[in-house]
Design an enzyme around this catalytic site. Sequence first.
Site, PDB file in Angstrom:
ATOM      1  N   CYS A   1      -9.300   0.219  -4.960  1.00  0.00           N
ATOM      2  CA  CYS A   1      -8.595   1.464  -5.283  1.00  0.00           C
ATOM      3  C   CYS A   1      -9.198   2.109  -6.532  1.00  0.00           C
ATOM      4  O   CYS A   1      -8.633   3.053  -7.074  1.00  0.00           O
ATOM      5  CB  CYS A   1      -7.103   1.199  -5.478  1.00  0.00           C
ATOM      6  SG  CYS A   1      -6.766  -0.030  -6.739  1.00  0.00           S
TER       7      CYS A   1
ATOM      8  N   GLN B   1       0.854  -1.191   0.000  1.00  0.00           N
ATOM      9  CA  GLN B   1       0.000   0.000   0.000  1.00  0.00           C
ATOM     10  C   GLN B   1       0.892   1.244   0.000  1.00  0.00           C
ATOM     11  O   GLN B   1       1.840   1.324   0.772  1.00  0.00           O
ATOM     12  CB  GLN B   1      -0.901  -0.007   1.231  1.00  0.00           C
ATOM     13  CG  GLN B   1      -1.793  -1.247   1.347  1.00  0.00           C
ATOM     14  CD  GLN B   1      -2.913  -1.280   0.315  1.00  0.00           C
ATOM     15  OE1 GLN B   1      -3.192  -0.270  -0.338  1.00  0.00           O
ATOM     16  NE2 GLN B   1      -3.530  -2.427   0.146  1.00  0.00           N
TER      17      GLN B   1
ATOM     18  N   ASP C   1      -8.932  -7.601  -2.386  1.00  0.00           N
ATOM     19  CA  ASP C   1      -8.296  -6.309  -2.639  1.00  0.00           C
ATOM     20  C   ASP C   1      -7.703  -6.330  -4.043  1.00  0.00           C
ATOM     21  O   ASP C   1      -6.485  -6.397  -4.220  1.00  0.00           O
ATOM     22  CB  ASP C   1      -7.203  -6.087  -1.575  1.00  0.00           C
ATOM     23  CG  ASP C   1      -6.479  -4.759  -1.738  1.00  0.00           C
ATOM     24  OD1 ASP C   1      -6.958  -3.891  -2.485  1.00  0.00           O
ATOM     25  OD2 ASP C   1      -5.412  -4.610  -1.106  1.00  0.00           O
TER      26      ASP C   1
ATOM     27  N   GLU D   1      -2.758 -15.321  -4.227  1.00  0.00           N
ATOM     28  CA  GLU D   1      -2.015 -14.243  -4.890  1.00  0.00           C
ATOM     29  C   GLU D   1      -1.409 -14.797  -6.176  1.00  0.00           C
ATOM     30  O   GLU D   1      -0.919 -15.917  -6.207  1.00  0.00           O
ATOM     31  CB  GLU D   1      -0.928 -13.731  -3.916  1.00  0.00           C
ATOM     32  CG  GLU D   1       0.167 -12.897  -4.517  1.00  0.00           C
ATOM     33  CD  GLU D   1      -0.301 -11.620  -5.220  1.00  0.00           C
ATOM     34  OE1 GLU D   1      -1.172 -10.917  -4.691  1.00  0.00           O
ATOM     35  OE2 GLU D   1       0.209 -11.344  -6.334  1.00  0.00           O
TER      36      GLU D   1
ATOM     37  N   PHE E   1      -6.333 -11.776  -3.705  1.00  0.00           N
ATOM     38  CA  PHE E   1      -5.396 -10.741  -4.169  1.00  0.00           C
ATOM     39  C   PHE E   1      -4.564 -10.334  -2.944  1.00  0.00           C
ATOM     40  O   PHE E   1      -4.462  -9.161  -2.597  1.00  0.00           O
ATOM     41  CB  PHE E   1      -6.135  -9.537  -4.753  1.00  0.00           C
ATOM     42  CG  PHE E   1      -7.116  -9.884  -5.852  1.00  0.00           C
ATOM     43  CD1 PHE E   1      -6.685  -9.978  -7.177  1.00  0.00           C
ATOM     44  CD2 PHE E   1      -8.460 -10.126  -5.578  1.00  0.00           C
ATOM     45  CE1 PHE E   1      -7.593 -10.279  -8.192  1.00  0.00           C
ATOM     46  CE2 PHE E   1      -9.358 -10.435  -6.584  1.00  0.00           C
ATOM     47  CZ  PHE E   1      -8.929 -10.511  -7.891  1.00  0.00           C
TER      48      PHE E   1
HETATM   49  C1  LIG Z   1      -4.050  -4.055  -4.721  1.00  0.00           C
HETATM   50  S1  LIG Z   1      -2.870  -5.326  -4.503  1.00  0.00           S
HETATM   51  C2  LIG Z   1      -3.330  -5.907  -2.904  1.00  0.00           C
HETATM   52  C3  LIG Z   1      -2.310  -6.722  -2.155  1.00  0.00           C
HETATM   53  C4  LIG Z   1      -2.552  -6.917  -0.675  1.00  0.00           C
HETATM   54  N1  LIG Z   1      -3.948  -7.171  -0.362  1.00  0.00           N
HETATM   55  C5  LIG Z   1      -2.048  -5.751   0.139  1.00  0.00           C
HETATM   56  O1  LIG Z   1      -2.863  -4.962   0.622  1.00  0.00           O
HETATM   57  O2  LIG Z   1      -0.833  -5.611   0.290  1.00  0.00           O
HETATM   58  C6  LIG Z   1      -3.464  -6.515  -5.620  1.00  0.00           C
HETATM   59  C7  LIG Z   1      -2.686  -7.801  -5.663  1.00  0.00           C
HETATM   60  O3  LIG Z   1      -3.367  -8.703  -6.525  1.00  0.00           O
HETATM   61  C8  LIG Z   1      -2.430  -9.428  -7.297  1.00  0.00           C
HETATM   62  N2  LIG Z   1      -3.187  -9.849  -8.492  1.00  0.00           N
HETATM   63  C9  LIG Z   1      -3.560  -9.092  -9.543  1.00  0.00           C
HETATM   64  N3  LIG Z   1      -4.335  -9.792 -10.389  1.00  0.00           N
HETATM   65  C10 LIG Z   1      -4.439 -11.039  -9.861  1.00  0.00           C
HETATM   66  C11 LIG Z   1      -5.126 -12.212 -10.264  1.00  0.00           C
HETATM   67  N4  LIG Z   1      -5.864 -12.240 -11.384  1.00  0.00           N
HETATM   68  N5  LIG Z   1      -5.026 -13.309  -9.487  1.00  0.00           N
HETATM   69  C12 LIG Z   1      -4.274 -13.285  -8.362  1.00  0.00           C
HETATM   70  N6  LIG Z   1      -3.623 -12.188  -7.909  1.00  0.00           N
HETATM   71  C13 LIG Z   1      -3.705 -11.082  -8.657  1.00  0.00           C
HETATM   72  C14 LIG Z   1      -1.282  -8.480  -7.515  1.00  0.00           C
HETATM   73  O4  LIG Z   1      -0.088  -9.196  -7.751  1.00  0.00           O
HETATM   74  C15 LIG Z   1      -1.258  -7.714  -6.188  1.00  0.00           C
HETATM   75  O5  LIG Z   1      -0.402  -8.320  -5.273  1.00  0.00           O
END
Ligand SMILES: C[S@@+](CC[C@H](N)C(=O)[O-])C[C@H]1O[C@@H](n2cnc3c(N)ncnc32)[C@H](O)[C@@H]1O
Length: 440
Positions: free
Chosen positions: A395, A272, A368, A325, A301
Amino acid sequence: MSPEQEHGHGDDGAAARFLTLTAGAPATGGTFVARHEGRVVFVRGTAPGETVTAQLLEDPREQAHARFWRAEAVDVLEAGLDRVPTVWPEAGTDGVGGAEWAHIALPAQRRIATEVLQDLLRRAHVTSYPLDDVQVEPAPHDVDGLGWRTRVRFAVDEDGRVGMRGWRSHEVRDVGENPLAAEAIRRLDLGSRTAPPGTEAVDAVAPSTGPASVVLIGRGLDPEAVEVPASWGDADVSVRTARGLVPLRGDGLVRERVGERLFAVSATGFWQVHRRAAELLSEVVAGVLRAPRGGSAWDLFGGVGLFAAVAAEQVGEDGQVITVEGNRRASVLAAENLQDLPQVSVATADVTDWVKARRGGVDCVVLDPPRAGAGLELMGLLTRAVRRRIVYVSCEPSTLARDLAAAEKAGWSVVDLRAFDLFPHTHHIESVAVLEPVAR
Ligand SMILES: C[S@@+](CC[C@H](N)C(=O)[O-])C[C@H]1O[C@@H](n2cnc3c(N)ncnc32)[C@H](O)[C@@H]1O
């Protein structure tokens, strides 16, 4: 109706057109709606109620039949009540991207963001929650909206100049004081030296513990040829080439503290961005997830495990948390970060594929997703699989609105919705929505 003011020529020699426009309601992307001869023009760089000279971004002769035009304010003819001296002059007209509301008073930014959020939710027909109650709240102790950005990606041009790209050009511009960046990043003064040949971008991180981190990124960079300048102090330094991350100083990780827990994050990985965001969002999620003791939760996520730690605390050692993830490096780090919590397991997978393949339900979910949101397929799967609560951290309000509306159609209701200004001086909004099934 505003008269056309003058004709001119843009930098690229194409015909440019300057209009006198009066900005009205906020629209998405940080713009405001104006009208010219009945046509909607989305104007950047202005504020509600003010009259500006604006330059059209497209050649109007080629866009004669377009439903709307886009423009950027180049001169303020009559300032609006919300206009203040910009906090970042280099981000003004035709300047660097990433601070498109730097000329708007901070309380007004939050009022405008609230309007945008409520409007998006109304247009998506989210009806189960009193939308007038949703207000964009400041992050705790954030008085001026400066120094919050703990992750900054700098652009590098062919001459090695380090800066940021103009918001509508590829040119690398000087960032000046870079006032949104955390102090530890500003101290690196990355703009004062040229980057080694072959550097395409530079990532700077100011973690909540330990030294800052600098990562030079370039497919053809030679890590052995990189000299670390004295001005980078004790910062960790890595080089990311086509073959991966090569730490020159430090281990290529930064450590982030949330409460008592330390999270290791790759120096180029997701965390974040606002310096108070991880703690704030953890507290908010902890307050609304309500995962039952001995029950089950998914953290979708999940990154390096921020919200899985919250869910693990709630279900206790007799419960079960699975964090999903897609990025392998992040999920390896999540497993390490949470290794003292036997109730947590980590899956590296695409979230939708993983949920689709999963048999049996789950008590609670926190998700998320990136800006694209969960999407209709995943929302459909979750509204069938989850028994108690879905906590959706977002977001991007437009995709959140779409996904909440989909959940409502599937018989769920929004029972809580908060929004936070975790990106001050930009139009971005972080939200946390809580869904419950209406009746089962
Ligand atoms: C907004 S970040 C949130 C991470 C965590 N919740 C945090 O607050 O630190 C979104 C995460 O989703 C992962 N991501 C994006 N698309 C994805 C998908 N289709 N399947 C699994 N993970 C995914 C990204 O690698 C990233 O780590």
